[in-house]
Structure formats: structure tokens, C-alpha cells
Design a protein around this motif. Sequence first.
Motif, PDB file in Angstrom:
ATOM      1  N   GLN A 112       0.818  -1.210   0.000  1.00  0.00           N
ATOM      2  CA  GLN A 112       0.000   0.000   0.000  1.00  0.00           C
ATOM      3  C   GLN A 112       0.854   1.263   0.000  1.00  0.00           C
ATOM      4  O   GLN A 112       0.527   2.252  -0.664  1.00  0.00           O
ATOM      5  CB  GLN A 112      -0.934  -0.015   1.220  1.00  0.00           C
ATOM      6  CG  GLN A 112      -2.063  -1.029   1.119  1.00  0.00           C
ATOM      7  CD  GLN A 112      -2.931  -0.782  -0.105  1.00  0.00           C
ATOM      8  OE1 GLN A 112      -3.414   0.326  -0.329  1.00  0.00           O
ATOM      9  NE2 GLN A 112      -3.134  -1.818  -0.898  1.00  0.00           N
ATOM     10  N   LYS A 113       1.963   1.228   0.726  1.00  0.00           N
ATOM     11  CA  LYS A 113       2.856   2.387   0.737  1.00  0.00           C
ATOM     12  C   LYS A 113       3.472   2.597  -0.637  1.00  0.00           C
ATOM     13  O   LYS A 113       3.623   3.737  -1.099  1.00  0.00           O
ATOM     14  CB  LYS A 113       3.954   2.202   1.783  1.00  0.00           C
ATOM     15  CG  LYS A 113       4.873   3.413   1.919  1.00  0.00           C
ATOM     16  CD  LYS A 113       5.851   3.236   3.071  1.00  0.00           C
ATOM     17  CE  LYS A 113       6.752   4.456   3.216  1.00  0.00           C
ATOM     18  NZ  LYS A 113       7.714   4.306   4.347  1.00  0.00           N
ATOM     19  N   ASP A 114       3.821   1.496  -1.308  1.00  0.00           N
ATOM     20  CA  ASP A 114       4.385   1.590  -2.639  1.00  0.00           C
ATOM     21  C   ASP A 114       3.388   2.215  -3.621  1.00  0.00           C
ATOM     22  O   ASP A 114       3.749   3.044  -4.459  1.00  0.00           O
ATOM     23  CB  ASP A 114       4.787   0.194  -3.128  1.00  0.00           C
ATOM     24  CG  ASP A 114       6.058   0.207  -3.964  1.00  0.00           C
ATOM     25  OD1 ASP A 114       6.724   1.258  -4.008  1.00  0.00           O
ATOM     26  OD2 ASP A 114       6.396  -0.822  -4.549  1.00  0.00           O
ATOM     27  N   ILE A 115       2.126   1.822  -3.492  1.00  0.00           N
ATOM     28  CA  ILE A 115       1.081   2.363  -4.366  1.00  0.00           C
ATOM     29  C   ILE A 115       0.928   3.865  -4.139  1.00  0.00           C
ATOM     30  O   ILE A 115       0.839   4.649  -5.095  1.00  0.00           O
ATOM     31  CB  ILE A 115      -0.255   1.636  -4.123  1.00  0.00           C
ATOM     32  CG1 ILE A 115      -0.159   0.176  -4.577  1.00  0.00           C
ATOM     33  CG2 ILE A 115      -1.397   2.341  -4.860  1.00  0.00           C
ATOM     34  CD1 ILE A 115      -1.375  -0.661  -4.238  1.00  0.00           C
ATOM     35  N   LYS A 116       0.910   4.281  -2.885  1.00  0.00           N
ATOM     36  CA  LYS A 116       0.738   5.706  -2.576  1.00  0.00           C
ATOM     37  C   LYS A 116       1.934   6.524  -3.044  1.00  0.00           C
ATOM     38  O   LYS A 116       1.779   7.638  -3.557  1.00  0.00           O
ATOM     39  CB  LYS A 116       0.519   5.886  -1.078  1.00  0.00           C
ATOM     40  CG  LYS A 116      -0.817   5.340  -0.586  1.00  0.00           C
ATOM     41  CD  LYS A 116      -0.986   5.499   0.915  1.00  0.00           C
ATOM     42  CE  LYS A 116      -2.319   4.935   1.374  1.00  0.00           C
ATOM     43  NZ  LYS A 116      -2.482   5.028   2.853  1.00  0.00           N
ATOM     44  N   ARG A 117       3.140   5.993  -2.862  1.00  0.00           N
ATOM     45  CA  ARG A 117       4.337   6.691  -3.328  1.00  0.00           C
ATOM     46  C   ARG A 117       4.294   6.861  -4.843  1.00  0.00           C
ATOM     47  O   ARG A 117       4.663   7.906  -5.380  1.00  0.00           O
ATOM     48  CB  ARG A 117       5.596   5.899  -2.936  1.00  0.00           C
ATOM     49  CG  ARG A 117       6.079   6.152  -1.528  1.00  0.00           C
ATOM     50  CD  ARG A 117       7.133   5.145  -1.148  1.00  0.00           C
ATOM     51  NE  ARG A 117       8.243   5.118  -2.072  1.00  0.00           N
ATOM     52  CZ  ARG A 117       9.377   5.807  -1.909  1.00  0.00           C
ATOM     53  NH1 ARG A 117       9.524   6.592  -0.865  1.00  0.00           N
ATOM     54  NH2 ARG A 117      10.345   5.698  -2.795  1.00  0.00           N
ATOM     55  N   ASN A 118       3.827   5.830  -5.526  1.00  0.00           N
ATOM     56  CA  ASN A 118       3.747   5.897  -6.980  1.00  0.00           C
ATOM     57  C   ASN A 118       2.773   6.974  -7.437  1.00  0.00           C
ATOM     58  O   ASN A 118       3.018   7.684  -8.412  1.00  0.00           O
ATOM     59  CB  ASN A 118       3.316   4.543  -7.530  1.00  0.00           C
ATOM     60  CG  ASN A 118       3.031   4.584  -9.015  1.00  0.00           C
ATOM     61  OD1 ASN A 118       3.917   4.813  -9.820  1.00  0.00           O
ATOM     62  ND2 ASN A 118       1.772   4.391  -9.372  1.00  0.00           N
TER      63      ASN A 118
ATOM     64  N   LEU B 277       2.165   9.736  -6.066  1.00  0.00           N
ATOM     65  CA  LEU B 277       2.676  11.079  -5.805  1.00  0.00           C
ATOM     66  C   LEU B 277       3.932  11.420  -6.595  1.00  0.00           C
ATOM     67  O   LEU B 277       4.325  12.580  -6.665  1.00  0.00           O
ATOM     68  CB  LEU B 277       2.968  11.240  -4.303  1.00  0.00           C
ATOM     69  CG  LEU B 277       1.757  11.103  -3.368  1.00  0.00           C
ATOM     70  CD1 LEU B 277       2.220  11.136  -1.910  1.00  0.00           C
ATOM     71  CD2 LEU B 277       0.732  12.194  -3.632  1.00  0.00           C
ATOM     72  N   CYS B 278       4.580  10.395  -7.169  1.00  0.00           N
ATOM     73  CA  CYS B 278       5.860  10.654  -7.836  1.00  0.00           C
ATOM     74  C   CYS B 278       5.642  11.179  -9.250  1.00  0.00           C
ATOM     75  O   CYS B 278       4.540  11.128  -9.798  1.00  0.00           O
ATOM     76  CB  CYS B 278       6.715   9.382  -7.869  1.00  0.00           C
ATOM     77  SG  CYS B 278       6.230   8.200  -9.136  1.00  0.00           S
ATOM     78  N   GLY B 279       6.708  11.697  -9.827  1.00  0.00           N
ATOM     79  CA  GLY B 279       6.637  12.236 -11.176  1.00  0.00           C
ATOM     80  C   GLY B 279       6.775  11.199 -12.270  1.00  0.00           C
ATOM     81  O   GLY B 279       6.644  11.516 -13.446  1.00  0.00           O
ATOM     82  N   PHE B 280       7.050   9.939 -11.875  1.00  0.00           N
ATOM     83  CA  PHE B 280       7.227   8.871 -12.845  1.00  0.00           C
ATOM     84  C   PHE B 280       6.323   7.691 -12.475  1.00  0.00           C
ATOM     85  O   PHE B 280       6.782   6.667 -12.002  1.00  0.00           O
ATOM     86  CB  PHE B 280       8.689   8.413 -12.891  1.00  0.00           C
ATOM     87  CG  PHE B 280       9.638   9.490 -13.273  1.00  0.00           C
ATOM     88  CD1 PHE B 280       9.923   9.716 -14.603  1.00  0.00           C
ATOM     89  CD2 PHE B 280      10.225  10.297 -12.317  1.00  0.00           C
ATOM     90  CE1 PHE B 280      10.803  10.721 -14.978  1.00  0.00           C
ATOM     91  CE2 PHE B 280      11.101  11.304 -12.679  1.00  0.00           C
ATOM     92  CZ  PHE B 280      11.389  11.512 -14.018  1.00  0.00           C
TER      93      PHE B 280
ATOM     94  N   LYS C 191       4.821  19.440 -11.399  1.00  0.00           N
ATOM     95  CA  LYS C 191       3.771  18.776 -12.167  1.00  0.00           C
ATOM     96  C   LYS C 191       3.538  19.450 -13.518  1.00  0.00           C
ATOM     97  O   LYS C 191       2.995  18.845 -14.436  1.00  0.00           O
ATOM     98  CB  LYS C 191       2.469  18.749 -11.358  1.00  0.00           C
ATOM     99  CG  LYS C 191       2.516  17.842 -10.144  1.00  0.00           C
ATOM    100  CD  LYS C 191       1.173  17.810  -9.425  1.00  0.00           C
ATOM    101  CE  LYS C 191       1.226  16.875  -8.224  1.00  0.00           C
ATOM    102  NZ  LYS C 191      -0.069  16.827  -7.491  1.00  0.00           N
ATOM    103  N   ASP C 192       3.930  20.735 -13.627  1.00  0.00           N
ATOM    104  CA  ASP C 192       3.747  21.457 -14.893  1.00  0.00           C
ATOM    105  C   ASP C 192       4.819  21.101 -15.924  1.00  0.00           C
ATOM    106  O   ASP C 192       4.689  21.447 -17.098  1.00  0.00           O
ATOM    107  CB  ASP C 192       3.797  22.976 -14.647  1.00  0.00           C
ATOM    108  CG  ASP C 192       2.658  23.444 -13.759  1.00  0.00           C
ATOM    109  OD1 ASP C 192       1.585  22.825 -13.816  1.00  0.00           O
ATOM    110  OD2 ASP C 192       2.863  24.422 -13.004  1.00  0.00           O
TER     111      ASP C 192
ATOM    112  N   ALA D  11      11.125  16.142 -20.121  1.00  0.00           N
ATOM    113  CA  ALA D  11      12.099  17.015 -19.466  1.00  0.00           C
ATOM    114  C   ALA D  11      12.509  16.453 -18.113  1.00  0.00           C
ATOM    115  O   ALA D  11      13.689  16.471 -17.739  1.00  0.00           O
ATOM    116  CB  ALA D  11      11.523  18.417 -19.303  1.00  0.00           C
ATOM    117  N   LEU D  12      11.551  15.922 -17.348  1.00  0.00           N
ATOM    118  CA  LEU D  12      11.864  15.334 -16.040  1.00  0.00           C
ATOM    119  C   LEU D  12      12.805  14.143 -16.185  1.00  0.00           C
ATOM    120  O   LEU D  12      13.694  13.939 -15.357  1.00  0.00           O
ATOM    121  CB  LEU D  12      10.579  14.903 -15.341  1.00  0.00           C
ATOM    122  CG  LEU D  12       9.736  16.003 -14.703  1.00  0.00           C
ATOM    123  CD1 LEU D  12       8.464  15.423 -14.115  1.00  0.00           C
ATOM    124  CD2 LEU D  12      10.514  16.741 -13.627  1.00  0.00           C
ATOM    125  N   GLN D  13      12.619  13.356 -17.228  1.00  0.00           N
ATOM    126  CA  GLN D  13      13.492  12.209 -17.445  1.00  0.00           C
ATOM    127  C   GLN D  13      14.939  12.666 -17.695  1.00  0.00           C
ATOM    128  O   GLN D  13      15.885  12.027 -17.234  1.00  0.00           O
ATOM    129  CB  GLN D  13      12.975  11.394 -18.634  1.00  0.00           C
ATOM    130  CG  GLN D  13      11.668  10.669 -18.334  1.00  0.00           C
ATOM    131  CD  GLN D  13      11.076   9.989 -19.554  1.00  0.00           C
ATOM    132  OE1 GLN D  13      11.368  10.361 -20.697  1.00  0.00           O
ATOM    133  NE2 GLN D  13      10.232   9.004 -19.327  1.00  0.00           N
TER     134      GLN D  13
END
Length: 417
Positions: free
Chosen positions: A78-84, A86-89, A267-268, A273-275
Motif C-alpha cells: 500500500q505504501k508503494d502504491i501511494k508513493r507511486n 505522488l511521484c513524477g514517474f 507537475k507542470d 524534461a523530467l526524465q
Amino acid sequence: MVKITPGHFEYYANVVGINLGSTNSYLSVLGFTGDKHTPIVINKFPSVVHLKSGSDPGNTVYDLMRLIGRSFDDPIVQKDIKRNELCGFPWPYKIVRSPPNVVAYGNKDLAWVKTSYGHLCSPVLMLQNFLANMKQTAGSYIGHGNFVNGAMFALPRAKISSSMIKAINEAAYEAGLVNNGFIFQSTAAAIAYGLHNKEECRFFAVVDLGARTFNVSIIERVDSKPCFKTKGYAMGDLFLGGEDFDNILMEYLVSEAKKGNGFTTTKDIPLLALQKFRRLAEQAKLELSSASEIKITLPPITSTDDASRGIEKYICIGLTRSKFEGLASNLIERIKGECLSCLEEACITARDVDEVVLVGGMARVPMVERVVKEIFGKTPCRGSIAPDEAVALGAISAAVHDKCMGIHDDDLWTLFD
């Protein structure tokens, strides 16, 4: 447990050592150096599975090892799902509950994967294919008609369970690895550095910081098979690793590039570019391991319209090692906290630790080595072994050693009913 008669090399060729990692997995065999048998790592495998051919990223599953043998409601899943979220990838797939008729290892509602094209797949089946590829690679390397039919798996001591070991064993068996054993990564690392040859009743701290996970154990040298047992409880953080250091750097580089570009939040920023910034962050971390200051040219952050009009702003900045260490201070404190908790659980002090082993890819980062030295008051063991290969080398060594094999009986009760 792997059944091997010491002194007969024809048996050795049939067994491999495998360190299953969250980001990369390492495969080792017993090779020859002159007239001696020497453990060697023959391949590093990214811990990902491609479910079908094609370029669609939804066909690729990574972070697989966290799911093996775990239920969907497991706090780690569940923590892994939540982290995913919120992350940019974000993942190109979803973690879902297994079909209602699936019950395994005493669990139902297992964590399964649902791809972008709607396919449901069991992590154990994916691991089976992953291990079959490893087995084939080892067989091709060894040659001479030898076949690989067993493995010594190195697993983290912290947050491991009997259901996870059973799931890995099932996947290995179906992949053709039928003669298997298990060893803790801390024990394998100690063996790789020759600590099994030390005197009885000595204590060793094994600190393992990989790309995504952190583990620390206090192990005791004992005069029995296996020759190490865990002192107290191992500590670990499945969400603390080299990628977190990369993310800290990436956020800093993005903040520098955003100045004057009109972007207010990450997020914008376009994913492409993030990669680019992530790759820059990874490279900067590596360079700062040997240099005190580096120069970085940041790519432009532009929208599609800006790019078509040729509005591109490159920024050149200087980054010092001290700046990086300041940015990562919170991560260092987390490492320190886990190490101190491990000492407390073992009911010993840092002075009682005879030697320290630091392994994992992040062992090369100076601030990590420094904090480990500060905590335990000793410089970590050094040698010719690559720190990210040590566990795999120790695993194959343990498989063929007559005094250091597998998990100590005193540790088994915490894993199996």
C-alpha cells in the motif's frame, strides 16, 4: 537447502548464486582462476519483466520484487502504491487484487499486476520467467554440457517472511531450479569479505544501501553451520535507497532550471524534461563521489509551443559535494536512525562491533561511508570486491562451503511456523 558435497567441482557447476534486488539482480557462479575455484558475477539483470514484445512501456513491470508473496493489503504494498501516485514517474501498470479463486502461501487477495492492456499477471509467474532467463544465461556461460538445477538465493533479513520465501522457491522450481537454498544478504556479504574465517563470538555490522532499499544487521560469528546468526533484529527501510538521493538532486536541478521559465510546480513540467533531469541527477551523484565540485548544464524546460519557436534556455550551474550532502541530510539521518536502532535491538554498543561491512551501489558515495564510520567508529572493510556484487559472490561461496550455508537455525523460527 542446496545439497553439495565439498571437494567435488562437478557439483558446483550446477549451482548458481542469485541476489534478487529491487532494481538490479546479480548472477554468480564458481569459476576458475588458475587452478582455484573463484566466485564470479557473470551478469547484472535489471529487475524488470517484459510481458510482451513491443515498445509500449505498459508491457514492462519493475519494482517486482516488492510484490513477491505479499497480499494486496500488505502495508508495504500500500505504501508503494501511494508513493507511486505522488511521484513524477508513475508506473505504466497498476497493482490490483488477485482473482478471488487464487489462494497461495496462506494468503488470498495477493498483490497482482494489471497492465495497460488489461492483462492480469501473478508476480510469481513473472519471477519464474525472470529466473528462467538467469538459468539459461548461467548454462550458456558454464557450457561443457553442464546444466544448472539449483541456486542459493540471497534475501534481505529485514521485512522478509515465510510467504515470500515460499513464493520465490515456487517460482524457482517452475523455472527449473529445483535444488535451492536461502541465505540472508548480510551473511552473504560477510562471507564475501572472508569474515567466516574470523574467530567465534565476534560481531559484525553489515550495512547494505542499494538503489531502492536499505538494510542493516548485526551478525555474530558462531561455530556451527551456518556460521553466522543474527544478533537481535535486523532493521531496514524498503523505501530508502540511491533513487531517493537521485530524487533529491533532481528536485534541486529542476528548481534551478525553473527560474525564469514560468513553471511554478514540478507537475507542470513535461515528462520528457523530467526524465532528462533524472539522468543528470544520477550522473551528478556519481561524479560527486570522486570530485568535490562539478559543472552541470541544465536542459531547457519548454512547452511544445516554446520549442517550436526556438525559445530554449540552457542554464549552467556549479554543484559542490557539500551542497549535495546538505540536500541529502534527511536521508543520512534516516540511515543513522536505522543503524542506531539495530544496535539497540542487538543489545550491544558500537564498541562491541569488531568489523563493519558496507555494500550496495551507494557504498561508493563518500557521505554514506562517512556516516557509517561515525556510527560504528570503524572504517568499513575494503577490498577488491565491487560493493554491489558482494552479496552475489557471497551467495555462491556459501552454496559450496561446508561450514557456511544458508540461514542459521536460530533465525528460522522468525520466518517459518
